[in-house]
Design an enzyme around this catalytic site. Structure first.
Site, short mmCIF file in Angstrom:
data_model
loop_
_atom_site.label_atom_id
_atom_site.label_comp_id
_atom_site.label_asym_id
_atom_site.label_seq_id
_atom_site.Cartn_x
_atom_site.Cartn_y
_atom_site.Cartn_z
CG HIS A 61 125.35 94.22 -23.16
ND1 HIS A 61 124.70 94.02 -21.96
CD2 HIS A 61 125.46 92.99 -23.71
CE1 HIS A 61 124.43 92.73 -21.81
NE2 HIS A 61 124.89 92.08 -22.85
CG ASP A 72 121.82 96.50 -20.89
OD1 ASP A 72 122.81 96.32 -21.63
OD2 ASP A 72 120.66 96.14 -21.20
CG ASP A 129 124.41 88.68 -20.77
OD1 ASP A 129 124.95 89.47 -21.56
OD2 ASP A 129 123.29 88.17 -20.98
CD GLU A 139 122.49 92.47 -25.72
OE1 GLU A 139 122.46 91.54 -26.53
OE2 GLU A 139 122.20 92.32 -24.50
CD GLU A 140 120.88 91.32 -21.35
OE1 GLU A 140 119.97 90.72 -21.94
OE2 GLU A 140 121.95 90.77 -21.03
CG ASP A 151 126.54 89.75 -25.12
OD1 ASP A 151 126.55 89.51 -23.89
OD2 ASP A 151 125.52 90.16 -25.72
CG HIS A 198 119.31 86.92 -18.71
ND1 HIS A 198 118.48 87.18 -19.78
CD2 HIS A 198 120.51 87.48 -19.04
CE1 HIS A 198 119.15 87.85 -20.71
NE2 HIS A 198 120.39 88.04 -20.28
#
EC number: 3.4.11.4
Length: 409
Positions: free
Chosen positions: A78, A80, A139, A173-174, A196, A378
């Site tokens: 992904h 984002d 990520d 995706e997030e 991922d 994150h």
């Protein structure tokens, strides 16, 4: 491939592509589309086939088959990064030959093996960290880097037997919308893998069943000077409701196959307040019981009220992909063998979250998840091991080879 992989990753993480859950457009942020445009140009320059960017921000491409009769498979990552922590002005640090000590992140932060003992697995390796002011973006820019590096290798080595290989880089995706506009028939793969995951060796095909519950407290506002017997403070109602939620049934009180309720947002005024919970459980029956329990709690709370009320709305988000993947054991067997072939022990464990693959599996594209090599996603303590990224590249290449070998056997 090591240098190309590293340079690619460092280039990508400097592009801020945080998604925005408040924006219902796709992509939810213009930066994701700009990143996809840059990747499109790169894929075309590298010689990928069928390079296409949709108006919703989905970038797909192909590596042509080198032999007939082999299933088309895919790899997905992904665009984002998480909106939880800043993704702007990423300034990575390269720690060569890591010696096991704590790593300084800027002026005020450290990455310490006392807090993160898994760091000690990487003695002598190359770590890539943040400077303490942003997340790293591994990520899932690590996944994008690994897929492009692996599939470019196959493009340059047509002597390697494999079927058609598809890639797709998805937006948002997030914020749970990565599969919203994914065209499974157009993608054309019989199965796929999201790249991922986290630490070296991870292979995941179980994830939470997930729902969101919004509880709205309806109060009654008036001037506080004349509030006696009239005012009903919706914020107080909401706070009292949450105060009686089970303390152990939370993310911080659960692990492994435990489910939970998680209050992710609380907002409001005297007239109206809102609690937003996410509901998670691996077991579908327990998941349904959680939703029923929360609904009954609202009813019970309302029964004790003289004034004011609570309303609840529950929306399912995604389901455990295990049910869609287990009927096709070869998908897991191939990935497990590819990981083992690199001298790595497969870490088969449940995802305490979700990926695009969970929804795609229910859309007809079985899609387990494979490691990228990163940790602590994150947040400012995120880091990734370059050697683990190299292993991910090798696993992707080997999956393509093994798929062809299995078909020819």
């Amino acid at each position: 491939m090591r240098q190309a992989l590293l340079e690619r990753f460092l280039r990508y993480i400097k592009i801020d592509t945080q998604s925005d859950g408040k924006n219902l457009e796709s992509p939810s942020t213009p930066s994701q589309f700009e990143f996809a445009k840059l990747l499109k140009l790169e894929l075309e320059e590298l010689g990928f086939h069928r390079v296409e960017l949709s108006d919703k921000g989905y970038l797909s491409a192909s590596v042509p088959k080198t032999i007939e009769g082999v299933p088309c498979i895919g790899f997905i990552a992904h665009l984002d990064t998480a909106p939880d922590f800043s993704g702007a002005n990423v300034t990575p640090q390269l720690i060569n030959d890591y010696d096991g000590s704590e790593i300084k992140l800027g002026e005020d932060e450290v990455l310490s093996p006392e807090l993160f003992p898994h760091m000690l697995k990487y003695l002598g390796k190359t770590l890539i960290t943040t400077d303490g002011t942003s997340l790293l973006g591994g990520d899932d820019k690590a996944g994008i880097s690994e897929i492009i590096t692996a599939l470019h290798y196959l493009l340059e080595h047509p002597e390697i037997p494999h079927g058609e290989i598809r890639l797709c880089f998805t937006p948002d995706e997030e914020i749970g919308r990565g599969a919203d506009h994914f065209d499974v028939p157009e993608f054309g793969a019989q199965w796929a893998y999201t790249i991922d995951g986290g630490q070296l060796g991870e292979l995941e095909f179980e994830n939470f069943n997930a729902a969101t519950a919004v509880i709205t407290a309806k109060g009654n506002n008036c001037h506080p000077g004349t509030a006696y017997g009239v005012m009903v403070n919706a914020q107080t109602m909401a706070a009292r409701f949450h105060a009686k939620m089970p303390l152990h049934d939370t993310p911080e009180g659960s692990k492994d196959y435990d489910g939970f309720f998680h209050l992710i947002n609380m907002q409001g005024q005297t007239e109206e307040a809102e609690l937003t919970y996410i509901i998670r459980d691996f077991d579908l029956e327990l998941f349904e019981k959680r939703k029923t329990w929360l609904t009954e709690r609202v009813k019970s709370y309302n029964a004790d009220l003289v004034l004011g009320s609570l309303e609840i709305e529950i929306t399912d988000s995604y389901f455990n992909m295990k049910e869609q993947i287990l009927p096709y054991p070869h998908i897991i067997d191939i990935a497990e063998k590819a990981i083992t072939n690199q001298g790595v022990t497969p870490l088969i464990k449940p995802i305490r979250g979700g990926t695009d693959g969970s929804r795609l599996s229910y859309m007809g594209l079985p899609c387990p998840n494979i490691f990228t090599g990163g940790h602590n996603f994150h947040g400012k303590h995120e880091y990734i091991c370059l050697e683990s990224m190299e292993k991910a590249v090798d696993v992707i290449i080997d999956i393509c080879k093994l798929t062809a070998e299995e078909q020819q056997a």
